[in-house]
Motif scaffolding. Structure first.
Motif, PDB file in Angstrom:
ATOM      1  N   ARG A  12       0.738  -1.203   0.182  1.00 38.70           N
ATOM      2  CA  ARG A  12       0.080  -0.154   0.050  1.00 38.70           C
ATOM      3  C   ARG A  12       0.653   1.209   0.019  1.00 38.70           C
ATOM      4  NH1 ARG A  12      -1.462   1.256   6.068  1.00 38.70           N
ATOM      5  NH2 ARG A  12      -0.032  -0.062   7.121  1.00 38.70           N
ATOM      6  N   GLU A  92       0.804  -2.646  10.939  1.00 39.68           N
ATOM      7  CA  GLU A  92      -0.773  -2.526  11.034  1.00 39.68           C
ATOM      8  C   GLU A  92      -1.119  -1.730  12.033  1.00 39.68           C
ATOM      9  OE1 GLU A  92      -2.288  -3.488   8.125  1.00 39.68           O
ATOM     10  OE2 GLU A  92      -0.266  -3.921   7.860  1.00 39.68           O
ATOM     11  N   ASP A  95      -1.069   1.845  11.407  1.00 37.67           N
ATOM     12  CA  ASP A  95      -1.991   2.259  10.566  1.00 37.67           C
ATOM     13  C   ASP A  95      -1.958   3.527   9.976  1.00 37.67           C
ATOM     14  OD1 ASP A  95      -4.380   1.664   9.100  1.00 37.67           O
ATOM     15  OD2 ASP A  95      -5.844   2.733  10.233  1.00 37.67           O
ATOM     16  N   GLU A  96      -0.534   3.934   9.128  1.00 36.69           N
ATOM     17  CA  GLU A  96      -0.320   4.988   8.689  1.00 36.69           C
ATOM     18  C   GLU A  96      -1.047   4.947   7.347  1.00 36.69           C
ATOM     19  OE1 GLU A  96       4.184   6.477   9.858  1.00 36.69           O
ATOM     20  OE2 GLU A  96       3.910   4.109   9.363  1.00 36.69           O
ATOM     21  N   ASP A  97      -1.429   6.111   6.784  1.00 39.89           N
ATOM     22  CA  ASP A  97      -2.245   6.327   5.530  1.00 39.89           C
ATOM     23  C   ASP A  97      -1.402   7.122   4.609  1.00 39.89           C
ATOM     24  OD1 ASP A  97      -4.195   6.703   3.667  1.00 39.89           O
ATOM     25  OD2 ASP A  97      -5.157   8.550   4.610  1.00 39.89           O
ATOM     26  N   ALA A  99      -1.762   8.116   1.735  1.00 39.70           N
ATOM     27  CA  ALA A  99      -2.305   9.633   1.036  1.00 39.70           C
ATOM     28  C   ALA A  99      -1.973  10.547   2.090  1.00 39.70           C
ATOM     29  CB  ALA A  99      -3.834   9.616   1.137  1.00 39.70           C
ATOM     30  N   GLU A 100      -1.895  10.533   3.347  1.00 37.47           N
ATOM     31  CA  GLU A 100      -1.448  11.444   4.165  1.00 37.47           C
ATOM     32  C   GLU A 100       0.069  11.630   4.154  1.00 37.47           C
ATOM     33  OE1 GLU A 100      -2.820  10.848   8.319  1.00 37.47           O
ATOM     34  OE2 GLU A 100      -4.969  11.014   7.538  1.00 37.47           O
TER      35      GLU A 100
END
Length: 176
Positions: A12, A92, A95-97, A99-100
């Motif tokens: 991801r 997990e 939970d780093e995004d 998009a951010e």
């Protein structure tokens, strides 16, 4: 940059490589910078990674270096001491995004380009420290850390004994 043992879906973060590549191409077209690519070690126990540097044609403007890790992730260096690992962990639970993280990359690089990076060396009882400040649109951050005596001497020789405010990057003239 090693994958955290609890990182399951690291793919991801591949979007970080795409965003950085696109941003580097755009910056190279818009600004008067030299682009250098190489393979380098990030640390003593790390594998070789692709490193891309954009060095402004004016020495008063701060350089940008981005390492593309196999994780996949980025290690971004602004100026002399500002460094950012994207993602910072990748597990997990954190939970780093992605998009951010792309937004963080763009915001920090924009602050550098606009002349928002300030750096200096300061001496203390226990040795020398670097201090950095990065100021941009919706961004105001400060970091500091210890320097080896060799790094401190080298930094002072390069003019970092007094605070250094990196200049904005020069635009490439139209048609060039």
């Amino acid at each position: 940059m090693r994958a955290y043992p609890h990182a399951v879906d690291t793919s991801r973060f591949a979007v970080l490589h795409d965003a950085a590549e696109s941003m580097l191409d755009d910056l190279h077209e818009r600004y008067m910078v030299e682009r250098r690519e190489s393979k380098e070690l990030l640390g003593a126990e790390e594998a070789l990674v692709r490193m891309v540097r954009l060095i402004p044609r004016t020495p008063a403007a701060g350089p940008l270096a981005i390492a593309f890790t196999d994780f996949p992730g980025l290690v971004v260096r602004l100026g002399r001491w500002w460094a950012e690992m994207l993602p910072a962990c990748g597990c997990e639970a954190c939970d780093e995004d992605p998009a951010e993280l792309v937004g963080v990359l763009r915001g920090q690089v924009a602050a550098l380009i606009e002349g928002g990076l300030w750096e200096r060396v300061r001496r203390g009882v226990g040795g020398s420290w670097f201090e950095t400040r990065l100021i941009g649109v919706e961004l105001s951050a400060r970091r500091e850390g210890p320097l080896t005596s060799r790094d401190a001497r080298d930094a002072r020789r390069c003019g970092f004994a007094a605070p250094v405010q990196w200049a904005p990057w020069p635009f490439r003239p139209l048609g060039v």
